[in-house]
Scaffold this motif. Structure first.
Motif, mmCIF file in Angstrom:
data_model
loop_
_atom_site.group_PDB
_atom_site.id
_atom_site.type_symbol
_atom_site.label_atom_id
_atom_site.label_comp_id
_atom_site.label_asym_id
_atom_site.label_seq_id
_atom_site.Cartn_x
_atom_site.Cartn_y
_atom_site.Cartn_z
ATOM 1 N N LEU A 37 -43.716 -6.449 -29.490
ATOM 2 C CA LEU A 37 -42.636 -5.807 -30.238
ATOM 3 C C LEU A 37 -42.859 -5.898 -31.744
ATOM 4 O O LEU A 37 -42.605 -4.950 -32.485
ATOM 5 N N SER A 38 -43.360 -7.038 -32.202
ATOM 6 C CA SER A 38 -43.503 -7.262 -33.642
ATOM 7 C C SER A 38 -44.670 -6.497 -34.248
ATOM 8 O O SER A 38 -44.695 -6.259 -35.460
ATOM 9 N N GLU A 39 -45.651 -6.086 -33.429
ATOM 10 C CA GLU A 39 -46.845 -5.441 -33.966
ATOM 11 C C GLU A 39 -47.005 -3.994 -33.540
ATOM 12 O O GLU A 39 -47.940 -3.318 -33.976
ATOM 13 N N ALA A 40 -46.114 -3.487 -32.723
ATOM 14 C CA ALA A 40 -46.257 -2.133 -32.190
ATOM 15 C C ALA A 40 -46.037 -1.074 -33.260
ATOM 16 O O ALA A 40 -45.265 -1.267 -34.203
ATOM 17 N N ASN A 41 -46.714 0.064 -33.082
ATOM 18 C CA ASN A 41 -46.474 1.225 -33.945
ATOM 19 C C ASN A 41 -45.950 2.387 -33.104
ATOM 20 O O ASN A 41 -45.691 2.229 -31.907
ATOM 21 N N ARG A 42 -45.833 3.553 -33.703
ATOM 22 C CA ARG A 42 -45.121 4.657 -33.044
ATOM 23 C C ARG A 42 -45.871 5.245 -31.849
ATOM 24 O O ARG A 42 -45.295 6.046 -31.097
ATOM 25 N N THR A 43 -47.156 4.889 -31.645
ATOM 26 C CA THR A 43 -47.859 5.353 -30.448
ATOM 27 C C THR A 43 -48.053 4.238 -29.425
ATOM 28 O O THR A 43 -48.801 4.395 -28.465
ATOM 29 N N ASP A 44 -47.360 3.128 -29.624
ATOM 30 C CA ASP A 44 -47.444 1.990 -28.697
ATOM 31 C C ASP A 44 -46.202 1.906 -27.824
ATOM 32 O O ASP A 44 -45.104 2.312 -28.232
ATOM 33 N N ILE A 45 -46.382 1.317 -26.659
ATOM 34 C CA ILE A 45 -45.253 0.888 -25.839
ATOM 35 C C ILE A 45 -45.200 -0.633 -25.881
ATOM 36 O O ILE A 45 -46.235 -1.311 -25.844
ATOM 37 N N ALA A 46 -44.010 -1.186 -26.017
ATOM 38 C CA ALA A 46 -43.795 -2.629 -26.047
ATOM 39 C C ALA A 46 -42.745 -2.987 -25.006
ATOM 40 O O ALA A 46 -41.904 -2.155 -24.634
ATOM 41 N N MET A 47 -42.774 -4.215 -24.547
ATOM 42 C CA MET A 47 -41.865 -4.663 -23.482
ATOM 43 C C MET A 47 -40.855 -5.659 -24.027
ATOM 44 O O MET A 47 -41.188 -6.530 -24.832
ATOM 45 N N PHE A 48 -39.613 -5.534 -23.543
ATOM 46 C CA PHE A 48 -38.579 -6.529 -23.842
ATOM 47 C C PHE A 48 -38.032 -7.060 -22.529
ATOM 48 O O PHE A 48 -37.433 -6.324 -21.744
ATOM 49 N N ASP A 49 -38.243 -8.375 -22.305
ATOM 50 C CA ASP A 49 -37.785 -8.988 -21.063
ATOM 51 C C ASP A 49 -37.332 -10.423 -21.282
ATOM 52 O O ASP A 49 -37.239 -11.207 -20.347
ATOM 53 N N ASN A 50 -37.058 -10.774 -22.561
ATOM 54 C CA ASN A 50 -36.700 -12.156 -22.862
ATOM 55 C C ASN A 50 -35.848 -12.174 -24.129
ATOM 56 O O ASN A 50 -36.249 -11.642 -25.167
ATOM 57 N N VAL A 51 -34.678 -12.806 -24.051
ATOM 58 C CA VAL A 51 -33.766 -12.823 -25.193
ATOM 59 C C VAL A 51 -34.358 -13.530 -26.410
ATOM 60 O O VAL A 51 -33.888 -13.331 -27.540
ATOM 61 N N ARG A 52 -35.390 -14.321 -26.216
ATOM 62 C CA ARG A 52 -36.010 -15.005 -27.347
ATOM 63 C C ARG A 52 -36.638 -14.012 -28.326
ATOM 64 O O ARG A 52 -36.923 -14.372 -29.471
ATOM 65 N N TYR A 53 -36.855 -12.781 -27.882
ATOM 66 C CA TYR A 53 -37.497 -11.790 -28.737
ATOM 67 C C TYR A 53 -36.525 -10.694 -29.196
ATOM 68 O O TYR A 53 -36.939 -9.601 -29.564
ATOM 69 N N GLU A 54 -35.228 -11.026 -29.189
ATOM 70 C CA GLU A 54 -34.239 -10.034 -29.627
ATOM 71 C C GLU A 54 -34.443 -9.626 -31.080
ATOM 72 O O GLU A 54 -34.283 -8.443 -31.430
ATOM 73 N N ALA A 55 -34.789 -10.557 -31.941
ATOM 74 C CA ALA A 55 -35.007 -10.215 -33.351
ATOM 75 C C ALA A 55 -36.174 -9.244 -33.498
ATOM 76 O O ALA A 55 -36.124 -8.308 -34.307
#
Length: 354
Positions: A42-60
């Protein structure tokens, strides 16, 4: 110096194609034509990337991401994302879906490629005249292939690997740089990462009048189809029966497997595990990192062993054990809690035994 890119991006997939691939749902308002050609955090993705969110620790990180597409697990299906994110996908199992996307976008990362970038047999390799290599085998510089070795098509033998007399290697295998094989039979699609050593004699001695006397080890190592073994792991050949690793099993780096060990199918063995001779690990077992398994014990099918545990007795099928010595997880946690409470009482009473 230009940045190093080891896995170049291809044409990518449209979000709609990703949804079809993973059976994910496209959230309303998403651009299903948005094209994705990479995976990233999530922190390094750009507009042609897909990133995953599955943990509240990475909400920021989710709130500040620049990813083009976000993959959410179902429990976070309604979680808001920045407006700049073009598409949101919701999957029943985000981890599995993300892995499938990665495999599709970067197929070259699935198995090691030839280090020298060649698709032939190097003139700097030594291959015994009695060895049989099917068409399409790649042998890199300074590899040594001994007498009567047989290697199937599509297999890559890495630089400096040593394949001793009589070994059999199936098709589409990857034998990493510096691998050493002797007294071994490998199935198809086996991956041995750099530095794996398999087939050397196991640790066997008896006490004699002049000290320790060596016992012979005349068994083999049998590695079945689709096994992957991490860097610098070691597998001893059997003493009087074969050491066997069942199909689909995945073994991490720096794992030691002793003589006569039998490991079933689809097991997971994490880094720095040591399995002593003649132990039996049945199908589907998972062993956490830095655990030890005593010789001659059996871990039943589907059992799970927590990291940094010591298994000194048989473990029932589908059990979850941990600790030193390992025991059922509930008992282990109960003992840990009791010890913590006793220590707390000792401190509150003012006792200090240091």
């Amino acid at each position: 110096m230009p940045p190093a890119v080891f896995f170049p991006r291809g044409a990518g997939l449209a979000v709609g194609e990703i949804a079809e691939l993973t059976q994910a749902e496209i959230r309303e308002g998403s651009d299903d034509a948005c094209r994705i050609d990479g995976i990233a955090s999530l922190s390094e993705a750009n507009r042609t990337d897909i990133a995953m969110f599955d943990n509240v620790r990475y909400e920021a990180d989710l709130d500040t991401t620049h990813a083009g597409c976000i993959l959410l697990s179902r429990r976070y299906a309604t979680r808001s994302v920045p407006q700049r994110v073009a598409a949101v996908l919701v999957a029943p199992d985000a981890g599995k879906a993300f892995a499938a996307i990665g495999r599709t976008l970067f197929p070259a990362a699935l198995a090691p490629e030839a280090v020298a970038g060649t698709d032939t047999i190097s003139v700097k390799a030594h291959i015994d005249e009695t060895a049989h290599l099917e068409d399409g085998v790649v042998v890199e510089p300074f590899a040594v292939i001994g007498p009567n070795v047989a290697i199937g098509r599509g297999t890559i033998v890495g630089a400096g690997a040593q394949i001793a007399a009589g070994c059999r290697i199936g098709r589409d295998c990857r034998i990493g740089a510096g691998v050493s094989l002797s007294h071994s039979l490998l199935g198809n699609r086996v991956i041995l990462h750099p530095g794996v050593k398999a087939g050397q004699d196991g640790f066997g001695y008896v006490v004699g009048p002049k000290g320790l006397e060596k016992t012979v080890q005349i068994g083999r190592v049998v590695i079945q189809d689709d096994v992957e073994i991490g860097a610098n792991s070691t597998i001893d050949r059997g003493a009087v029966r074969d050491t066997i690793i069942g199909e689909g099993t995945k073994i991490d780096n720096q794992v030691q497997i002793g003589h006569n060990v039998v490991i079933g199918r689809s097991c997971v063995i994490v880094s720095q595990v040591g399995i002593s001779g003649s132990a039996t690990i049945e199908d589907g077992v998972m062993i956490g990192g830095q655990s030890g398994v005593n010789g001659h014990v059996t871990i039943g099918a589907g059992a799970q062993i927590a990291a940094v545990s010591s298994v000194n007795g048989d473990v029932p099928a589908r059990a979850r054990w941990g600790g030193v010595p390992a025991k059922p997880v509930r008992d282990w946690f109960r003992e840990v809690t009791l010890l913590a409470e006793l220590a707390k009482k000792r401190r509150s009473s003012g006792r200090n035994d240091e």
